[in-house]
Write a protein that holds these residues in place. Structure first.
Motif, PDB file in Angstrom:
ATOM      1  N   ALA A 380      31.475  28.373 -40.725  1.00 28.07           N
ATOM      2  CA  ALA A 380      32.032  26.819 -40.677  1.00 28.07           C
ATOM      3  C   ALA A 380      30.952  26.080 -40.346  1.00 28.07           C
ATOM      4  N   GLN A 381      30.090  26.420 -39.480  1.00 31.22           N
ATOM      5  CA  GLN A 381      29.170  25.436 -38.948  1.00 31.22           C
ATOM      6  C   GLN A 381      28.027  25.346 -39.791  1.00 31.22           C
ATOM      7  N   LEU A 382      27.607  26.376 -40.736  1.00 30.03           N
ATOM      8  CA  LEU A 382      26.630  26.188 -41.518  1.00 30.03           C
ATOM      9  C   LEU A 382      27.178  25.406 -42.953  1.00 30.03           C
ATOM     10  N   ALA A 383      28.268  25.387 -43.199  1.00 30.13           N
ATOM     11  CA  ALA A 383      28.798  24.650 -44.122  1.00 30.13           C
ATOM     12  C   ALA A 383      28.897  23.252 -43.814  1.00 30.13           C
ATOM     13  N   ALA A 384      29.185  22.699 -42.444  1.00 32.32           N
ATOM     14  CA  ALA A 384      29.148  21.620 -42.107  1.00 32.32           C
ATOM     15  C   ALA A 384      27.654  20.965 -42.110  1.00 32.32           C
ATOM     16  N   VAL A 385      26.606  21.728 -41.968  1.00 32.30           N
ATOM     17  CA  VAL A 385      25.417  21.310 -41.916  1.00 32.30           C
ATOM     18  C   VAL A 385      24.610  21.610 -42.937  1.00 32.30           C
ATOM     19  N   GLN A 386      25.127  22.250 -43.800  1.00 32.95           N
ATOM     20  CA  GLN A 386      24.069  22.821 -44.982  1.00 32.95           C
ATOM     21  C   GLN A 386      23.089  21.815 -45.568  1.00 32.95           C
ATOM     22  N   LYS A 387      23.624  20.547 -45.961  1.00 37.46           N
ATOM     23  CA  LYS A 387      22.635  19.605 -46.356  1.00 37.46           C
ATOM     24  C   LYS A 387      21.434  19.007 -45.409  1.00 37.46           C
ATOM     25  N   LEU A 472      30.149  16.771 -32.673  1.00 37.38           N
ATOM     26  CA  LEU A 472      30.434  16.481 -34.223  1.00 37.38           C
ATOM     27  C   LEU A 472      31.605  17.315 -34.683  1.00 37.38           C
ATOM     28  N   VAL A 473      32.799  16.823 -35.478  1.00 35.77           N
ATOM     29  CA  VAL A 473      33.322  17.679 -36.052  1.00 35.77           C
ATOM     30  C   VAL A 473      33.619  17.406 -37.714  1.00 35.77           C
ATOM     31  N   THR A 474      34.002  18.271 -38.546  1.00 34.10           N
ATOM     32  CA  THR A 474      34.149  18.195 -39.987  1.00 34.10           C
ATOM     33  C   THR A 474      35.488  17.371 -40.221  1.00 34.10           C
ATOM     34  N   GLU A 475      35.271  16.340 -40.923  1.00 34.49           N
ATOM     35  CA  GLU A 475      36.303  15.584 -41.356  1.00 34.49           C
ATOM     36  C   GLU A 475      36.086  15.047 -42.704  1.00 34.49           C
ATOM     37  N   ASN A 476      36.886  15.244 -43.692  1.00 31.59           N
ATOM     38  CA  ASN A 476      36.723  14.834 -45.292  1.00 31.59           C
ATOM     39  C   ASN A 476      35.371  15.221 -45.815  1.00 31.59           C
ATOM     40  N   SER A 477      35.033  16.551 -45.423  1.00 28.03           N
ATOM     41  CA  SER A 477      33.749  17.245 -45.909  1.00 28.03           C
ATOM     42  C   SER A 477      32.602  16.647 -45.250  1.00 28.03           C
ATOM     43  N   GLY A 478      32.615  15.770 -44.067  1.00 24.20           N
ATOM     44  CA  GLY A 478      31.435  15.383 -43.577  1.00 24.20           C
ATOM     45  C   GLY A 478      31.715  15.659 -41.964  1.00 24.20           C
ATOM     46  N   LEU A 479      30.617  15.216 -41.372  1.00 21.92           N
ATOM     47  CA  LEU A 479      30.531  15.293 -40.009  1.00 21.92           C
ATOM     48  C   LEU A 479      30.784  14.003 -39.076  1.00 21.92           C
TER      49      LEU A 479
END
Length: 529
Positions: A380-387, A472-479
């Motif tokens: 979940a963390q990697l998905a959030a910060v992949q870019k 930071l938290v994930t919201e609408n595919s962004g942090l």
């Protein structure tokens, strides 16, 4: 231009032309033999933050009768993966799997005169097809070509399959080399000239070529006998794999790789049932001839169509194989690793420190939600910060780390230095902290992971403190920021703590946890304008 390929300059995997980070799992060996068995699992995979599934394709199942192919199981996996937004890395279990030949079709197993096995010095057979046999090689190549042609036909548009592994953990168990008639003839033949040049260039630490011998045979090489035998097997396994690989690439062009059963050392191997699978350090105890770093040059010379060599990492200090494969391959990938806490805690190390294009813990399909909690958190963390990760990597602004117990590590990134420790303080020193540190600009960073603290070290003789920190938290595919962190949560401005569990200050005062495990912070030097 190809849609999926390895960037030869950077070693990064590009999918649909864009950098891609594999948040993978590898299925159990037999899971992909049943579409019905897998059906309820696909949603679970996608809900777990997985973006790529590594799945075996068995030669015995796709060609049960010679020349008659059935790709129904492959098609079922393609359909299910697409439905759940997943990519696939398919693993060709052909002539060899884990140092033996159990996945070849029955019509191959039952005809050893045509499809010979390797033998020991007494002529007794190993369950391992001979890599010196053109009949073995051509039969495998024909099946692999049919499989790849089918992929090109049914996946040419959707491009669900992003890579293919050729064979699995190639090598010979039981001896350093084969002693069959075909192997004996190959041993007596001149060593290939390209390999002789590499030996003379000292590419292999255990083997030397005597001066004045222009066309040496394998008996002419000087050094440890078992290591010469291992090099001999490596060359011939690689040449065989190259023939199979090129037959497939002519039908469908996606990156191909091979994986290795490592020569791991297990400190507590005495009496451990794991010891037999750790590999030891003698060729034949680990599969002799497999694509290990110390024979990697032979593999690359004999199998140029293979994009990279990859380790299956289960035992010992993970840092050692990570470093070895990252140093000897432009592309680094871990197609198999432990799925327990020890394995999961090394994922950020592989990606952040060694530039891995991804990892794939093994056997996740049989684990419970509780057993995959740590893996799901990391993904979940990697998905959030992949870019952010992929961008920072290209700029040299990414670090990965793992600290256990009372270990400490100093990280220098940009103009600042940080001391990393585990965040959970226990009297027995247990616990493990792991994560990523990314630099956004000169004084701004992103910390991601679990159970660690970053203490800010002085710069140019001045104390450094936290200027601002946000969870930071994930919201609408962004942090997006959720909480401004200060006070106890930043050690009064002296550190960043990233942990999902509360800790105790002075032994009695609880600090707040950081559930997302993602903190953006900026720093400044005290007293500077």
């Amino acid at each position: 231009m190809k849609d999926h390929f390895i960037d030869t300059a950077t070693g990064q995997l590009l999918v649909n032309g864009e950098p891609y980070l594999i948040r993978g799992i590898e299925l159990h060996n037999s899971s992909s033999s049943s579409a019905e068995y897998l059906r309820p699992l696909w949603r679970r995979f996608s809900d777990s933050g997985v973006n790529t599934v590594l799945a075996p394709v068995s030669w015995e199942l796709v060609e049960p009768q010679e020349g008659k192919f059935d790709f129904g199981l492959v098609d079922a996996m393609l359909s299910a993966a697409r439905e759940h937004g997943l990519k696939l890395v398919l693993l060709w279990f052909g002539s060899w799997k884990n140092g033996c030949s159990s996945y070849v079709p029955a019509w191959v197993k039952l005809d050893p005169p045509r499809f010979p096995l390797q033998t020991d010095q007494h002529g007794d057979p190993y369950d391992n097809l001979s890599p010196f046999s053109t009949a073995n090689r051509d039969a495998d190549a024909t099946a692999f070509a049919a499989f790849m042609q089918h992929l090109g036909r049914v996946d040419g548009h959707d491009k669900t399959v992003i890579m293919v592994q050729v064979e699995n953990e190639v090598g010979l168990l039981g001896a350093a080399r084969s002693y069959g008639a075909d192997a004996t003839a190959a041993w007596a033949a001149p060593v290939p000239s390209a390999l002789v040049e590499a030996v003379r260039a000292e590419a292999f630490p255990y083997v030397r070529c005597p001066a004045g011998v222009s066309a040496p045979t394998w008996d002419d090489l000087v050094g440890e006998a078992a290591r010469t035998a291992e090099l001999f097997m490596a060359w011939h396994y690689a040449a065989y794999v190259e023939h199979v690989a090129t037959a497939g690439l002519e039908r469908h062009d996606v990156p191909l790789f091979v994986n290795a059963w490592l020569d791991s050392v297990v400190p507590d191997a005495s009496g451990s049932e794991d010891a037999a699978f750790a590999g030891g350090q003698a060729p034949g105890v680990f599969p002799s001839g497999g694509p290990l770093p110390h024979v990697g040059t032979a593999w690359k010379l004999a199998a140029p169509s293979i994009a990279f060599l990859a380790p299956d990492v289960y035992f010992g200090d993970f840092d050692i194989p990570f470093r070895s494969y990252a140093d000897t391959n432009t592309t680094f990938f871990v197609p198999e690793m432990r799925a327990d806490a020890h394995g999961v805690s090394s994922i950020f190390l592989a990606i952040g420190k060694y530039g891995a294009i991804g990892v794939a813990p093994f056997g996740v399909d049989s684990l419970t939600d509780q057993e995959t909690l740590a893996l799901r958190r990391v993904y979940a963390q990697l998905a959030a910060v992949q870019k952010d990760v992929l961008t920072a990597r290209t700029r040299g602004r990414l670090r990965g780390f793992r600290v256990a117990g009372q270990e400490e590590e100093t990280i220098a990134l940009g103009r600042h230095r940080f001391l990393v420790k585990t965040a959970t303080q226990r009297d027995d020193g247990a616990g493990c902290g792991y994560g990523l540190l990314l630099q956004s600009d000169e004084h701004t960073y992103l910390a991601v992971g679990h159970n660690f603290s970053l203490s800010l070290l002085p710069r140019d003789g001045r104390p450094v403190a936290v200027l601002r920190a946000d969870e930071l938290v994930t919201e609408n595919s962004g942090l997006v920021p959720r909480r401004r962190l200060n006070g106890d949560e930043t050690g009064a401005g002296t550190q960043i703590r990233v942990a999902t569990e509360s800790a105790r200050v002075h032994g009695f005062m609880p600090t707040s946890e950081i559930p997302s495990g993602v903190v953006r912070f900026s720093v400044y030097s005290l007293g500077s304008a």
